[in-house]
Design an enzyme around this catalytic site. Structure first.
Site, PDB file in Angstrom:
ATOM      1  N   SER A 167      15.118  28.182  82.099  1.00  0.00           N
ATOM      2  CA  SER A 167      15.676  29.529  81.988  1.00  0.00           C
ATOM      3  C   SER A 167      14.834  30.527  82.783  1.00  0.00           C
ATOM      4  CB  SER A 167      15.743  29.978  80.526  1.00  0.00           C
ATOM      5  OG  SER A 167      16.596  29.159  79.771  1.00  0.00           O
ATOM      6  N   ASP A 168      13.529  30.421  82.641  1.00  0.00           N
ATOM      7  CA  ASP A 168      12.626  31.326  83.350  1.00  0.00           C
ATOM      8  C   ASP A 168      12.728  31.157  84.866  1.00  0.00           C
ATOM      9  OD1 ASP A 168      11.297  32.879  81.397  1.00  0.00           O
ATOM     10  OD2 ASP A 168      10.013  31.201  80.871  1.00  0.00           O
ATOM     11  N   VAL A 169      12.611  29.919  85.317  1.00  0.00           N
ATOM     12  CA  VAL A 169      12.591  29.671  86.760  1.00  0.00           C
ATOM     13  C   VAL A 169      13.935  30.003  87.395  1.00  0.00           C
ATOM     14  CG1 VAL A 169      12.356  27.879  88.526  1.00  0.00           C
ATOM     15  CG2 VAL A 169      10.712  27.996  86.653  1.00  0.00           C
ATOM     16  N   GLY A 172      14.311  33.662  87.703  1.00  0.00           N
ATOM     17  CA  GLY A 172      13.550  34.145  88.852  1.00  0.00           C
ATOM     18  C   GLY A 172      14.293  33.919  90.149  1.00  0.00           C
TER      19      GLY A 172
END
Length: 388
Positions: A167-169, A172
């Site tokens: 989710s984070d990557v 980004g």
């Protein structure tokens, strides 16, 4: 050699992973990224293990190519410095909870009033609108709430979190796409705009097969282990000495793969004749093929499939990955010298531009390493109270 984003100034107000990763992608392509950190320790990722020479290895990886300044955004001097920076910037990235930037006086409307060309990217757990907008959104939570965890894990087990920060990557990455899209639009309109990216929606975007299946059938996608929803054989098999992946689902590759495995008879079996048949009877097919895979070593199988033009490869651990000749030839392991951590390695950039290549030009900054330098660039004295 010139880089693609030469001359682009980015203000990075983010912490943890999603926002810093977004800013890193821009920095890798040549943008001047100024990372704004708070007094008293800066980005919390600086305290995340493992450490090298007292410096966080994760922090150093996705904060390379940036300059770090310390600003107290709760002070008038700090806010003034941030406003001056934003006036001369092309992009600002923040990942506060929605509403926090506005309370600090550094929200999109306030900064765009002073710099209408500013592209302002907000990355949050659930987006800037909607009933969940004020909720915190860590990767774990958005994996759970996006449907991703529900489809991961063994068929007969419970839901699983992917052991990567997907989710984070992905947020980004989508943030970087949004920024570059808004910059392109600025060429036409002359104005910047607000880019709104969420971890929740980024995780949902990863699930294209599941969304297509649900919209088509109305059935909730089930956990299927490592099987593929639309292809077979297409998964990992145990070999005599390890594990390997085989992707031989296309109609022209399946007979070739069956011949290499010594299973030619399966090609005419009505259960496995067409791709849809093989998907429907995947468990039966895998059980039959698995017996054959155990008769030879991974290298032998991979060489045979490769010679036939069938995608296959060994399951490699990270030591094998980071010493692999293909990985090294593509500059995906890059040496870097950090002032505190010393010589080390970092990931290369995954986007290769032939005429304006990106790359790793500088290590991750020490906390506040460039405060005096950057304050001087915006006409503030090096000893200004902005950083206190």
């Amino acid at each position: 050699m010139a880089t693609a984003l030469d001359g682009l100034r980015v203000i990075d107000l983010t912490s943890n992973l999603s926002g810093p990763y977004c800013a890193m992608l821009l920095a890798d392509q040549g943008a001047d990224v100024i990372k704004v950190e708070s007094p008293g320790g800066g980005d919390d990722m600086r305290r995340t293990p493992p450490f090298i020479g007292g410096e966080s290895a994760p922090f150093m990886l996705w904060n390379r190519n940036k300059r770090s300044i310390v600003l107290d955004l709760k002070s008038e001097e700090g806010k003034e410095a941030l406003h001056r920076l934003a006036k001369g910037a092309d992009v600002l990235i923040e990942n506060y909870r929605p509403g926090v930037a506005e309370r600090l006086g550094i929200g999109y409307e306030a900064l765009a009033a002073e710099n209408p060309r500013l592209v302002y990217c907000s990355i949050s757990g659930f987006g800037q609108t909607g009933p969940y907008r004020t909720r915190g959104g860590f990767d774990l939570i958005t994996q759970a709430m996006s449907g991703l965890a529900a489809i991961c894990g063994p068929k007969d087990g419970g839901p699983h979190r992917l052991p990567i920060a997907i989710s984070d990557v992905s947020a980004g990455m989508f943030g970087a796409i949004g920024v570059l899209s808004a910059l392109q639009a600025r060429h036409t309109t002359g104005a910047g705009q607000h880019v709104d990216v969420s971890l929740m929606e980024s995780a949902m975007q990863m699930q294209v097969y599941e969304a297509a299946s649900y919209f088509a059938t109305g059935e909730i996608p089930a956990r299927i282990g490592q099987a593929h929803r639309g292809s077979s054989p297409y998964q990992i098999f145990a070999t005599r000495d390890g594990h390997m992946a085989l992707g031989a689902s296309s109609q022209n590759m399946w007979p070739k793969a069956a011949k290499i495995l010594g299973c030619e008879a399966l090609v005419d079996d009505p259960r496995f004749a067409q791709k849809a048949d093989r998907v429907a009877h995947n468990d039966e097919l895998v059980a039959l093929l698995q017996e054959r895979f155990l008769t030879r070593d991974t290298k032998e199988w991979c060489q045979a499939f490769d010679a036939a033009g069938i995608p296959a490869g060994p399951v490699m651990n990270h030591e094998e990955v980071f010493t692999d000749p293909q990985v090294l030839s593509r500059d995906m392991v890059v040496p870097v010298e950090h002032p505190a951590a010393g010589p080390g390695r970092t990931l290369g950039t995954g986007v290769k531009l032939k005429s304006t290549p990106g790359g790793v030009r500088r290590p991750a900054p020490m906390l506040g390493e460039h405060t005096a330098e950057v304050l001087a660039e915006i006409g503030m004295a090096p000893g200004a109270r902005a950083a206190e």
